[in-house]
Design a protein around this motif. Structure first.
Motif, PDB file in Angstrom:
ATOM      1  N   GLY A 139      10.174  -8.149   2.681  1.00  0.00           N
ATOM      2  CA  GLY A 139      11.193  -7.296   3.282  1.00  0.00           C
ATOM      3  C   GLY A 139      10.770  -5.851   3.424  1.00  0.00           C
ATOM      4  N   LEU A 140       9.476  -5.619   3.667  1.00  0.00           N
ATOM      5  CA  LEU A 140       8.950  -4.255   3.729  1.00  0.00           C
ATOM      6  C   LEU A 140       8.602  -3.806   5.140  1.00  0.00           C
ATOM      7  N   LEU A 141       9.049  -4.562   6.152  1.00  0.00           N
ATOM      8  CA  LEU A 141       8.820  -4.113   7.523  1.00  0.00           C
ATOM      9  C   LEU A 141       9.574  -2.810   7.774  1.00  0.00           C
ATOM     10  N   ASN A 142       8.985  -1.947   8.603  1.00  0.00           N
ATOM     11  CA  ASN A 142       9.590  -0.654   8.941  1.00  0.00           C
ATOM     12  C   ASN A 142       9.786   0.237   7.721  1.00  0.00           C
ATOM     13  N   THR A 143       8.835   0.169   6.793  1.00  0.00           N
ATOM     14  CA  THR A 143       8.853   1.053   5.626  1.00  0.00           C
ATOM     15  C   THR A 143       7.450   1.594   5.390  1.00  0.00           C
ATOM     16  N   ASN A 196      -6.180   7.871  11.931  1.00  0.00           N
ATOM     17  CA  ASN A 196      -6.430   7.270  13.244  1.00  0.00           C
ATOM     18  C   ASN A 196      -5.983   5.810  13.339  1.00  0.00           C
ATOM     19  N   ASP A 197      -5.440   5.256  12.262  1.00  0.00           N
ATOM     20  CA  ASP A 197      -5.055   3.846  12.266  1.00  0.00           C
ATOM     21  C   ASP A 197      -3.947   3.602  13.291  1.00  0.00           C
ATOM     22  N   TYR A 198      -4.067   2.515  14.017  1.00  0.00           N
ATOM     23  CA  TYR A 198      -3.099   2.205  15.071  1.00  0.00           C
ATOM     24  C   TYR A 198      -2.549   0.784  14.963  1.00  0.00           C
ATOM     25  N   PHE A 199      -3.441  -0.193  14.819  1.00  0.00           N
ATOM     26  CA  PHE A 199      -3.013  -1.578  14.968  1.00  0.00           C
ATOM     27  C   PHE A 199      -2.103  -2.036  13.834  1.00  0.00           C
ATOM     28  N   TRP A 200      -2.433  -1.697  12.576  1.00  0.00           N
ATOM     29  CA  TRP A 200      -1.599  -2.140  11.463  1.00  0.00           C
ATOM     30  C   TRP A 200      -0.202  -1.526  11.510  1.00  0.00           C
ATOM     31  N   GLY A 228       5.454  -0.861   3.286  1.00  0.00           N
ATOM     32  CA  GLY A 228       4.850  -1.956   4.028  1.00  0.00           C
ATOM     33  C   GLY A 228       3.568  -1.560   4.710  1.00  0.00           C
ATOM     34  N   MET A 229       3.492  -0.313   5.167  1.00  0.00           N
ATOM     35  CA  MET A 229       2.262   0.158   5.805  1.00  0.00           C
ATOM     36  C   MET A 229       1.159   0.448   4.789  1.00  0.00           C
ATOM     37  N   ILE A 230       1.557   0.940   3.612  1.00  0.00           N
ATOM     38  CA  ILE A 230       0.576   1.472   2.674  1.00  0.00           C
ATOM     39  C   ILE A 230       0.047   0.425   1.692  1.00  0.00           C
ATOM     40  N   LEU A 231       0.939  -0.369   1.097  1.00  0.00           N
ATOM     41  CA  LEU A 231       0.555  -1.206  -0.040  1.00  0.00           C
ATOM     42  C   LEU A 231      -0.514  -2.265   0.254  1.00  0.00           C
ATOM     43  N   PRO A 232      -0.465  -3.013   1.360  1.00  0.00           N
ATOM     44  CA  PRO A 232      -1.460  -4.085   1.546  1.00  0.00           C
ATOM     45  C   PRO A 232      -2.912  -3.617   1.504  1.00  0.00           C
ATOM     46  N   GLY A 233      -3.179  -2.422   1.977  1.00  0.00           N
ATOM     47  CA  GLY A 233      -4.566  -1.966   1.990  1.00  0.00           C
ATOM     48  C   GLY A 233      -4.925  -0.986   0.904  1.00  0.00           C
ATOM     49  N   SER A 234      -3.993  -0.699  -0.008  1.00  0.00           N
ATOM     50  CA  SER A 234      -4.236   0.364  -0.984  1.00  0.00           C
ATOM     51  C   SER A 234      -4.799  -0.124  -2.316  1.00  0.00           C
ATOM     52  N   LEU A 235      -4.774  -1.428  -2.562  1.00  0.00           N
ATOM     53  CA  LEU A 235      -5.189  -1.931  -3.868  1.00  0.00           C
ATOM     54  C   LEU A 235      -6.654  -2.350  -3.917  1.00  0.00           C
ATOM     55  N   PHE A 236      -7.279  -2.484  -2.771  1.00  0.00           N
ATOM     56  CA  PHE A 236      -8.648  -3.003  -2.775  1.00  0.00           C
ATOM     57  C   PHE A 236      -9.426  -2.447  -1.594  1.00  0.00           C
ATOM     58  N   PRO A 263      -2.310 -12.570   7.341  1.00  0.00           N
ATOM     59  CA  PRO A 263      -1.784 -12.816   5.981  1.00  0.00           C
ATOM     60  C   PRO A 263      -1.033 -11.614   5.408  1.00  0.00           C
ATOM     61  N   ASN A 264      -1.547 -10.403   5.643  1.00  0.00           N
ATOM     62  CA  ASN A 264      -0.863  -9.214   5.139  1.00  0.00           C
ATOM     63  C   ASN A 264       0.487  -9.018   5.827  1.00  0.00           C
ATOM     64  N   PHE A 265       0.538  -9.308   7.113  1.00  0.00           N
ATOM     65  CA  PHE A 265       1.815  -9.180   7.836  1.00  0.00           C
ATOM     66  C   PHE A 265       2.857 -10.155   7.293  1.00  0.00           C
ATOM     67  N   VAL A 266       2.434 -11.412   7.058  1.00  0.00           N
ATOM     68  CA  VAL A 266       3.359 -12.412   6.516  1.00  0.00           C
ATOM     69  C   VAL A 266       3.849 -11.970   5.139  1.00  0.00           C
ATOM     70  N   LEU A 267       2.944 -11.440   4.311  1.00  0.00           N
ATOM     71  CA  LEU A 267       3.321 -10.970   2.976  1.00  0.00           C
ATOM     72  C   LEU A 267       4.336  -9.838   3.062  1.00  0.00           C
ATOM     73  N   VAL A 268       4.056  -8.857   3.925  1.00  0.00           N
ATOM     74  CA  VAL A 268       4.971  -7.721   4.071  1.00  0.00           C
ATOM     75  C   VAL A 268       6.333  -8.181   4.581  1.00  0.00           C
TER      76      VAL A 268
END
Length: 299
Positions: free
Chosen positions: A155-159, A229-233, A162-170, A146-151
């Protein structure tokens, strides 16, 4: 009491077993780091000839020179390297940006939410908090798609956004952790400040936050290490080297080998360089982390 009896009481079978177990755990923990260092100081050709050697095989600083971009392609291939290089400085900067901004946003919003659950009284507070806790039981892998589809739709791919916002609010764990600590703080100073006309935000940042600095620093350190150490996201949302963190660069470096096998010595050297900042950070603040976790017990 005789000297023999004193020695027997001071050194028992139980103590011997405990020390043996402790030394075994210490060995299992430290040996992988030693093996990384041993491999990083070895020549790849010598590694193939002496794979089980406990000492560096064909001792050389070449792997570190390759990783830092100080070795030529000819020198790299002469030591069994792939000839590939990794712009360590560029990817280190990307990792610092990604880990720092993500950690700062997560801790900031978690602090606001924890204060609302611990100090503010509003209808449905306990119900909403219980719903938050259910997020702790949801595996993180389920939120990736779901986060990938949202990003992608934004239009936030390769930014970096896009890497930071989905996991930064909660962050359910951070909110729970800080709320438990805040519940144990005295409310007298905060109530006095409110009576003097201070607003809630001023009370939070001027009184509550300084008293909660220990847990906040603890969460910041743990969050920074996790993001570093994050890799997959980052792998899902980036394909451009301009924003990729070091973890992805190491994977590319491992695969970019025109020869029969990867440049293991160079890969271990890059891994060691990437891990050293985190090891130093945890060694310096390890005691603070343990103390904060122990003091914030469930109430």
């Amino acid at each position: 009491m005789t000297a023999t009896a004193t020695r027997r009481r001071g050194w028992t079978v139980g103590k011997a077993a405990a020390w043996t177990y402790l030394l075994g755990v210490l060995f299992v923990t430290i040996f992988p780091f030693y093996w990384i260092l041993r491999t990083a100081l070895s020549d790849n050709y010598a590694l193939m000839a002496e794979p089980a050697s406990l000492l560096p095989a064909g001792f050389t600083w070449g792997p570190f020179r390759r990783v830092l971009g100080l070795a030529t392609t000819e020198e790299s291939i002469a030591e069994g390297g792939s000839g590939a290089s990794v712009e360590l400085g560029h990817f280190l900067v990307n990792s610092v940006i990604y880990a720092t901004l993500s950690t700062a946003l997560i801790v900031f919003f978690s602090t606001l939410a924890a204060y609302a659950f611990a100090r503010l009284h509003w209808r449905g507070r306990d119900l909403v908090f219980s719903m938050f806790l259910t997020a702790l039981m949801v595996p993180g892998i389920l939120t990736l798609l779901p986060n990938f589809v949202l990003v992608k739709e934004l239009g936030l791919l390769n930014t970096f956004a896009g890497m930071i916002l989905p996991g930064s609010l909660f962050s359910a764990f951070n909110i729970f952790f800080l709320r438990q600590f805040m519940l144990g703080l005295s409310t007298e100073i905060e109530e006095a400040a409110l009576l003097d006309g201070a607003g809630r935000l001023r009370v939070l940042f001027g009184i509550t936050l300084p008293m909660t600095s220990g847990p906040v620093i603890t969460l910041s350190i743990l969050g920074f290490i996790g993001m570093w150490n994050d890799y997959f996201w980052p792998l899902l949302v980036t394909s451009d080297e301009s924003v990729q963190p070091l973890t992805l660069a190491l994977a590319v470096f491992k695969q970019s080998s025109p020869q029969a096998q990867p440049d293991w010595a160079g890969l271990m050297a890059a891994t060691l360089v990437a891990a050293l900042p985190m090891l130093a950070l945890f060694m310096v603040f390890g005691k603070r982390i343990v103390n904060s976790i122990g003091f914030s017990g469930v109430k």
